[in-house]
Design an enzyme around this catalytic site. Structure first.
Site, PDB file in Angstrom:
ATOM      1  N   ASP A 175       0.878  -1.162   0.000  1.00 50.64           N
ATOM      2  CA  ASP A 175       0.000   0.000   0.000  1.00 50.64           C
ATOM      3  C   ASP A 175       0.919   1.216   0.000  1.00 50.64           C
ATOM      4  O   ASP A 175       1.696   1.414   0.943  1.00 50.64           O
ATOM      5  CB  ASP A 175      -0.877  -0.009   1.252  1.00 50.64           C
ATOM      6  CG  ASP A 175      -1.872   1.141   1.304  1.00 50.64           C
ATOM      7  OD1 ASP A 175      -1.660   2.138   0.584  1.00 50.64           O
ATOM      8  OD2 ASP A 175      -2.849   1.045   2.068  1.00 50.64           O
ATOM      9  N   HIS A 176       0.842   2.043  -1.050  1.00 54.06           N
ATOM     10  CA  HIS A 176       1.816   3.128  -1.166  1.00 54.06           C
ATOM     11  C   HIS A 176       1.716   4.138  -0.029  1.00 54.06           C
ATOM     12  O   HIS A 176       2.663   4.877   0.225  1.00 54.06           O
ATOM     13  CB  HIS A 176       1.672   3.835  -2.526  1.00 54.06           C
ATOM     14  CG  HIS A 176       0.412   4.618  -2.688  1.00 54.06           C
ATOM     15  ND1 HIS A 176      -0.721   4.088  -3.254  1.00 54.06           N
ATOM     16  CD2 HIS A 176       0.112   5.894  -2.360  1.00 54.06           C
ATOM     17  CE1 HIS A 176      -1.669   5.006  -3.278  1.00 54.06           C
ATOM     18  NE2 HIS A 176      -1.194   6.112  -2.735  1.00 54.06           N
ATOM     19  N   HIS A 238      -5.949   1.742   2.728  1.00 59.19           N
ATOM     20  CA  HIS A 238      -5.290   2.920   3.297  1.00 59.19           C
ATOM     21  C   HIS A 238      -5.720   3.193   4.742  1.00 59.19           C
ATOM     22  O   HIS A 238      -4.894   3.260   5.653  1.00 59.19           O
ATOM     23  CB  HIS A 238      -5.600   4.158   2.458  1.00 59.19           C
ATOM     24  CG  HIS A 238      -5.075   4.097   1.052  1.00 59.19           C
ATOM     25  ND1 HIS A 238      -3.960   3.359   0.708  1.00 59.19           N
ATOM     26  CD2 HIS A 238      -5.497   4.693  -0.078  1.00 59.19           C
ATOM     27  CE1 HIS A 238      -3.731   3.514  -0.582  1.00 59.19           C
ATOM     28  NE2 HIS A 238      -4.651   4.308  -1.085  1.00 59.19           N
TER      29      HIS A 238
END
Length: 491
Positions: A175-176, A238
């Protein structure tokens, strides 16, 4: 490193600039090479030329010719379809050539920069071509970015499918958001400072707010977004990552399995949601026309690729409870939305309000609670608000802040967030990637919400103006509890 979908936006905007930054930082092994794989017909030379042009637009710092030349001569391209076994054989032959040319020793990092529908197919083809076998000290890993499934059932199926080919330690579900410095700093802040951890519990914290607000609309993603929505797009990945890092127990070490086990325990401890809870504690919204920081904005239903009668939510707010000793009775409020008043991602920890008894016979009308805000974007930092006496003979207080800013205190760094994630994948550190059970636990929490919202379509869309803080029902969700959403500081 093999990049599937090498001709796409993610590759040119994030992956190549991040890999170049790693090269500048001397964090890429000399025995490193990239093989791009995509359906577009082009040669290695054309691919290199295209990336060189792309870097002029997407590199954050001036390109150093010597480093870029070193980097560029290690990039190759194979044209092929993800469903074509013959293309994977050509890829395999190219990788053997790269091993010989650059001494990469058979180690492979497969990055799936493709639409989610191709995840299972690519992993299956890699298995058939014997390209993910780990033997004789060689390793092979697969990187999968969100969304990992579109509901609980699809996430479970995808996990089953890829585990027929890969072992769990080969799978890096990234997950960036977790590449951002402040997100990684949450654990250091909590567990590396003795002043905060003793008060990080239900005895001192009133509630927690996690906000991920964007001023932009769906832009060119209307076709995808209309099948996903804000809940699927942001919450199980996120926002739940931020929630689990905020609420987790201290791990026994910073070993990947120890950290991820504590995060998983938080997700499993989230109180199950009944249909009645969805109606009372979950809010959805869709933006209409309005005015944002960028100027006039059209309604979601007028965006390209969006159905004119779309019932897809562009805003979601949830009230969640964590059933464990530390957090019993402390609500966690999550919200995310597009076309909001301000672009901000933050975690706000609001502490309990102090007793007013001492100040009863003074001019002080109320006492502001202490609030700790962990700012993730656009600026990264941590702010603690507390009361102090105003100068003068009369007892009055004002709210002041202790402020930590990454750029000011540590110097400006140019990072997309992918540098740390890619480096961890290369070195085999899975701390910032999700395990299968974490993914499924996140989907299990929001599946009842998806089910109720599907069964009861919203009749009042659009219900908030572009450039606002969301629908009125979101404010009411908080006001019923005697609380209100934090409005981020304009600075």
């Amino acid at each position: 490193m093999i990049i599937f979908g090498a001709s796409g936006d993610l590759t040119k905007r994030k992956l190549i600039p991040s890999l170049y930054n790693l090269a500048v930082a001397n964090l890429l092994c000399q025995k490193f090479a990239i093989v791009g794989f995509a359906v577009d017909a082009m040669t290695t030379e054309v691919f290199r030329q295209q990336l060189t042009e792309d870097m002029k637009n997407f590199a954050e710092t001036p390109i150093e010719p010597k480093i870029w030349d070193w980097f560029l001569e290690r990039i190759y391209y194979i044209q092929g379809d993800f469903q074509d076994a013959g293309a994977f054989e050509r890829l395999k032959q190219q990788l053997d050539h790269v091993d010989h040319e650059h001494g990469t020793e058979g180690n492979r990092l497969h990055y799936l920069a493709v639409a989610p529908r191709f995840f299972g197919e690519i992993v299956n083809q890699l298995g058939k071509a014997s390209m993910v076998i780990q033997e004789n000290g060689q390793w092979s890993r697969v990187v999968i970015e969100k969304p990992f499934g579109h509901d609980l059932e699809s996430a479970q199926k995808l996990n089953r499918d890829i585990k027929q080919v890969l072992s769990e330690d080969q799978i890096f579900r990234i997950d960036h958001y977790l590449g951002k410095e402040t997100v990684q700093n949450i654990m250091v802040f909590r567990f590396g400072n003795s002043v905060f951890e003793p008060i990080w519990n239900r005895h001192f914290i009133d509630h927690v707010q996690i906000t991920a607000a964007e001023t932009v609309g769906v832009e060119h993603r209307g076709g995808y977004y209309d099948t996903a929505g804000a809940l699927r797009d942001m919450v199980p990945n996120h926002l739940f990552q931020l929630l689990s890092l905020t609420a987790m127990e201290p791990p026994v070490s910073f070993d990947a399995d120890a950290v991820r086990q504590e995060q998983a325990d938080v997700l499993h401890a989230i109180q199950p949601t009944s249909p009645e809870d969805v109606l009372r504690k979950m809010v959805r919204g869709q933006y209409g026309a309005g005015t944002t920081e960028e100027g006039p904005a059209v309604a979601y239903r007028a965006e390209p690729g969006v159905a004119p009668d779309s019932n897809t939510e562009t805003f979601a707010a949830l009230k969640l409870s964590i059933d464990n000793w530390r957090w019993a009775g402390v609500p966690f409020y999550l919200r995310t939305g597009k076309r909001m008043a301000q672009r901000v991602t933050e975690i706000a920890i609001q502490f309990c309000r102090p007793p007013f008894v001492l100040f009863r016979n003074t001019p002080i009308k109320n006492l502001d609670p202490n609030r700790l805000v962990i700012q993730i974007q656009p600026e990264e930092g941590i702010t603690l608000g507390f009361s102090a006496k105003l100068p003068g003979p009369v007892m009055n207080t004002g709210l002041v802040k202790m402020d930590f800013d990454y750029a000011r205190d540590f110097g400006k760094t140019y990072s997309s967030g992918y540098e740390r994630l890619l480096y961890d994948c290369m070195t085999g550190d899975a701390t910032l990637s999700q395990r299968a059970d974490m993914v499924e636990a996140g989907w299990a929490v929001i599946q009842p919400v998806l089910d109720v919202w599907k069964a009861l379509p919203e009749r009042n869309f659009p219900n908030y103006a572009s450039g606002s803080w969301g629908p009125a029902a979101a404010a009411e969700l908080m006001s019923r509890d005697g609380r209100e959403w934090r409005t981020a500081d304009p600075s």
